[in-house]
Write a protein that holds these residues in place. Sequence first.
Motif, PDB file in Angstrom:
ATOM      1  N   ALA A  28      -2.850 -10.562   0.227  1.00  0.00           N
ATOM      2  CA  ALA A  28      -3.227  -9.845  -0.993  1.00  0.00           C
ATOM      3  C   ALA A  28      -2.359  -8.610  -1.195  1.00  0.00           C
ATOM      4  CB  ALA A  28      -4.698  -9.453  -0.931  1.00  0.00           C
ATOM      5  N   VAL A  29      -2.023  -7.926  -0.117  1.00  0.00           N
ATOM      6  CA  VAL A  29      -1.157  -6.749  -0.224  1.00  0.00           C
ATOM      7  C   VAL A  29       0.240  -7.153  -0.670  1.00  0.00           C
ATOM      8  CG1 VAL A  29      -0.041  -4.920   1.114  1.00  0.00           C
ATOM      9  CG2 VAL A  29      -2.472  -5.374   1.420  1.00  0.00           C
ATOM     10  N   ILE A  30       0.747  -8.260  -0.161  1.00  0.00           N
ATOM     11  CA  ILE A  30       2.074  -8.727  -0.553  1.00  0.00           C
ATOM     12  C   ILE A  30       2.090  -9.120  -2.029  1.00  0.00           C
ATOM     13  CG2 ILE A  30       3.767 -10.563  -0.190  1.00  0.00           C
ATOM     14  CD1 ILE A  30       2.930 -10.448   2.799  1.00  0.00           C
ATOM     15  N   ILE A  31       1.054  -9.803  -2.483  1.00  0.00           N
ATOM     16  CA  ILE A  31       0.970 -10.173  -3.891  1.00  0.00           C
ATOM     17  C   ILE A  31       0.850  -8.924  -4.759  1.00  0.00           C
ATOM     18  CG2 ILE A  31      -0.401 -11.409  -5.621  1.00  0.00           C
ATOM     19  CD1 ILE A  31      -1.227 -13.329  -3.340  1.00  0.00           C
ATOM     20  N   PHE A  32       0.075  -7.950  -4.298  1.00  0.00           N
ATOM     21  CA  PHE A  32      -0.069  -6.699  -5.048  1.00  0.00           C
ATOM     22  C   PHE A  32       1.251  -5.939  -5.126  1.00  0.00           C
ATOM     23  CE2 PHE A  32      -1.124  -2.144  -5.238  1.00  0.00           C
ATOM     24  CZ  PHE A  32      -1.772  -2.122  -6.464  1.00  0.00           C
ATOM     25  N   THR A  33       2.047  -6.004  -4.065  1.00  0.00           N
ATOM     26  CA  THR A  33       3.369  -5.376  -4.080  1.00  0.00           C
ATOM     27  C   THR A  33       4.265  -6.036  -5.122  1.00  0.00           C
ATOM     28  OG1 THR A  33       3.157  -4.823  -1.743  1.00  0.00           O
ATOM     29  CG2 THR A  33       5.361  -4.790  -2.679  1.00  0.00           C
ATOM     30  N   ALA A  34       4.241  -7.369  -5.169  1.00  0.00           N
ATOM     31  CA  ALA A  34       5.015  -8.081  -6.187  1.00  0.00           C
ATOM     32  C   ALA A  34       4.528  -7.715  -7.587  1.00  0.00           C
ATOM     33  CB  ALA A  34       4.907  -9.589  -5.969  1.00  0.00           C
ATOM     34  N   TYR A  35       3.224  -7.572  -7.752  1.00  0.00           N
ATOM     35  CA  TYR A  35       2.652  -7.148  -9.027  1.00  0.00           C
ATOM     36  C   TYR A  35       3.198  -5.778  -9.427  1.00  0.00           C
ATOM     37  CZ  TYR A  35      -0.862  -5.572 -12.385  1.00  0.00           C
ATOM     38  OH  TYR A  35      -1.487  -5.089 -13.500  1.00  0.00           O
ATOM     39  N   SER A  36       3.224  -4.848  -8.498  1.00  0.00           N
ATOM     40  CA  SER A  36       3.709  -3.500  -8.803  1.00  0.00           C
ATOM     41  C   SER A  36       5.189  -3.492  -9.144  1.00  0.00           C
ATOM     42  CB  SER A  36       3.445  -2.566  -7.620  1.00  0.00           C
ATOM     43  OG  SER A  36       2.067  -2.387  -7.441  1.00  0.00           O
ATOM     44  N   LEU A  37       5.971  -4.294  -8.441  1.00  0.00           N
ATOM     45  CA  LEU A  37       7.400  -4.349  -8.744  1.00  0.00           C
ATOM     46  C   LEU A  37       7.669  -4.947 -10.119  1.00  0.00           C
ATOM     47  CD1 LEU A  37       8.866  -5.390  -5.293  1.00  0.00           C
ATOM     48  CD2 LEU A  37       9.065  -3.168  -6.434  1.00  0.00           C
ATOM     49  N   VAL A  38       6.939  -6.001 -10.472  1.00  0.00           N
ATOM     50  CA  VAL A  38       7.109  -6.597 -11.796  1.00  0.00           C
ATOM     51  C   VAL A  38       6.612  -5.632 -12.872  1.00  0.00           C
ATOM     52  CG1 VAL A  38       6.359  -8.489 -13.301  1.00  0.00           C
ATOM     53  CG2 VAL A  38       7.091  -8.960 -10.980  1.00  0.00           C
ATOM     54  N   ALA A  52       8.450   3.809 -14.712  1.00  0.00           N
ATOM     55  CA  ALA A  52       8.903   2.696 -13.876  1.00  0.00           C
ATOM     56  C   ALA A  52       9.216   3.170 -12.463  1.00  0.00           C
ATOM     57  CB  ALA A  52      10.130   2.039 -14.496  1.00  0.00           C
ATOM     58  N   MET A  53       9.882   4.313 -12.348  1.00  0.00           N
ATOM     59  CA  MET A  53      10.196   4.838 -11.014  1.00  0.00           C
ATOM     60  C   MET A  53       8.929   5.251 -10.271  1.00  0.00           C
ATOM     61  SD  MET A  53      13.727   6.951 -11.766  1.00  0.00           S
ATOM     62  CE  MET A  53      13.236   8.207 -10.654  1.00  0.00           C
ATOM     63  N   THR A  54       7.980   5.833 -10.983  1.00  0.00           N
ATOM     64  CA  THR A  54       6.717   6.220 -10.359  1.00  0.00           C
ATOM     65  C   THR A  54       5.945   4.998  -9.896  1.00  0.00           C
ATOM     66  OG1 THR A  54       6.635   8.168 -11.772  1.00  0.00           O
ATOM     67  CG2 THR A  54       4.590   7.497 -10.711  1.00  0.00           C
ATOM     68  N   GLU A  55       5.893   3.957 -10.720  1.00  0.00           N
ATOM     69  CA  GLU A  55       5.203   2.716 -10.347  1.00  0.00           C
ATOM     70  C   GLU A  55       5.853   2.068  -9.138  1.00  0.00           C
ATOM     71  OE1 GLU A  55       2.555  -0.311 -10.241  1.00  0.00           O
ATOM     72  OE2 GLU A  55       2.430   1.325 -11.683  1.00  0.00           O
ATOM     73  N   ALA A  56       7.172   2.061  -9.093  1.00  0.00           N
ATOM     74  CA  ALA A  56       7.866   1.457  -7.959  1.00  0.00           C
ATOM     75  C   ALA A  56       7.648   2.264  -6.690  1.00  0.00           C
ATOM     76  CB  ALA A  56       9.356   1.337  -8.263  1.00  0.00           C
ATOM     77  N   ALA A  57       7.702   3.581  -6.804  1.00  0.00           N
ATOM     78  CA  ALA A  57       7.563   4.425  -5.614  1.00  0.00           C
ATOM     79  C   ALA A  57       6.136   4.442  -5.088  1.00  0.00           C
ATOM     80  CB  ALA A  57       8.020   5.847  -5.929  1.00  0.00           C
ATOM     81  N   ILE A  58       5.181   4.631  -5.978  1.00  0.00           N
ATOM     82  CA  ILE A  58       3.789   4.751  -5.535  1.00  0.00           C
ATOM     83  C   ILE A  58       3.126   3.383  -5.443  1.00  0.00           C
ATOM     84  CG2 ILE A  58       1.524   5.667  -6.142  1.00  0.00           C
ATOM     85  CD1 ILE A  58       2.977   8.085  -7.311  1.00  0.00           C
ATOM     86  N   GLY A  59       3.247   2.581  -6.499  1.00  0.00           N
ATOM     87  CA  GLY A  59       2.571   1.287  -6.526  1.00  0.00           C
ATOM     88  C   GLY A  59       3.090   0.313  -5.495  1.00  0.00           C
ATOM     89  N   GLY A  61       5.556   1.139  -3.070  1.00  0.00           N
ATOM     90  CA  GLY A  61       5.991   1.777  -1.831  1.00  0.00           C
ATOM     91  C   GLY A  61       4.867   2.349  -0.998  1.00  0.00           C
ATOM     92  N   ILE A  62       4.344   3.452  -1.444  1.00  0.00           N
ATOM     93  CA  ILE A  62       3.351   4.182  -0.646  1.00  0.00           C
ATOM     94  C   ILE A  62       2.055   3.401  -0.499  1.00  0.00           C
ATOM     95  CG2 ILE A  62       1.969   6.285  -0.589  1.00  0.00           C
ATOM     96  CD1 ILE A  62       4.318   7.700  -1.971  1.00  0.00           C
ATOM     97  N   THR A  63       1.587   2.794  -1.580  1.00  0.00           N
ATOM     98  CA  THR A  63       0.335   2.041  -1.500  1.00  0.00           C
ATOM     99  C   THR A  63       0.450   0.872  -0.531  1.00  0.00           C
ATOM    100  OG1 THR A  63      -0.102   2.637  -3.800  1.00  0.00           O
ATOM    101  CG2 THR A  63      -1.387   0.839  -2.889  1.00  0.00           C
ATOM    102  N   THR A  64       1.574   0.184  -0.542  1.00  0.00           N
ATOM    103  CA  THR A  64       1.771  -0.931   0.385  1.00  0.00           C
ATOM    104  C   THR A  64       1.759  -0.460   1.832  1.00  0.00           C
ATOM    105  OG1 THR A  64       3.063  -2.087  -1.278  1.00  0.00           O
ATOM    106  CG2 THR A  64       3.322  -2.809   1.000  1.00  0.00           C
ATOM    107  N   ILE A  65       2.427   0.641   2.098  1.00  0.00           N
ATOM    108  CA  ILE A  65       2.451   1.181   3.457  1.00  0.00           C
ATOM    109  C   ILE A  65       1.046   1.559   3.912  1.00  0.00           C
ATOM    110  CG2 ILE A  65       3.253   3.124   4.857  1.00  0.00           C
ATOM    111  CD1 ILE A  65       5.851   3.030   3.163  1.00  0.00           C
ATOM    112  N   LEU A  66       0.281   2.201   3.037  1.00  0.00           N
ATOM    113  CA  LEU A  66      -1.085   2.584   3.395  1.00  0.00           C
ATOM    114  C   LEU A  66      -1.975   1.363   3.619  1.00  0.00           C
ATOM    115  CD1 LEU A  66      -1.674   5.608   1.012  1.00  0.00           C
ATOM    116  CD2 LEU A  66      -1.363   5.659   3.486  1.00  0.00           C
ATOM    117  N   PHE A  67      -1.874   0.352   2.751  1.00  0.00           N
ATOM    118  CA  PHE A  67      -2.678  -0.860   2.923  1.00  0.00           C
ATOM    119  C   PHE A  67      -2.339  -1.584   4.224  1.00  0.00           C
ATOM    120  CE2 PHE A  67      -3.591  -1.602  -1.863  1.00  0.00           C
ATOM    121  CZ  PHE A  67      -4.690  -0.760  -1.789  1.00  0.00           C
ATOM    122  N   VAL A  68      -1.065  -1.701   4.540  1.00  0.00           N
ATOM    123  CA  VAL A  68      -0.666  -2.377   5.780  1.00  0.00           C
ATOM    124  C   VAL A  68      -1.150  -1.581   6.997  1.00  0.00           C
ATOM    125  CG1 VAL A  68       1.331  -3.061   7.169  1.00  0.00           C
ATOM    126  CG2 VAL A  68       1.258  -3.625   4.747  1.00  0.00           C
ATOM    127  N   ALA A  69      -1.101  -0.262   6.930  1.00  0.00           N
ATOM    128  CA  ALA A  69      -1.601   0.562   8.036  1.00  0.00           C
ATOM    129  C   ALA A  69      -3.093   0.362   8.238  1.00  0.00           C
ATOM    130  CB  ALA A  69      -1.283   2.032   7.771  1.00  0.00           C
TER     131      ALA A  69
END
Length: 79
Positions: A28-38, A52-59, A61-69
């Motif tokens: 689900a985190v991987i799919i959400f990352t793809a969602y944020s990139l698109v 777009a830069m904010t969505e890529a960085a936060i959506g 980047g940071i959110t994915t790292i936090l979810f995986v942690a």
Amino acid sequence: MELFNVILIVFLIVSAIAVERTKDLLGAVIIFTAYSLVMSLLWLLLRAPDVAMTEAAIGAGITTILFVAVISRTGRMEK
């Protein structure tokens, strides 16, 4: 160009449904990352590069790292 936008929006809808339906939290985190990139690509096509830069960085980047942690400290599969 309009067809490309429609394809991106359809991908966003499908990935949002897939995130809700999957039982594997890491998947689900991987799919959400793809969602944020698109989504950031769509913001870029709408001529909003700052959003777009904010969505890529936060959506994506940071959110994915936090979810995986968090998933690494808990279980991977939903009960």
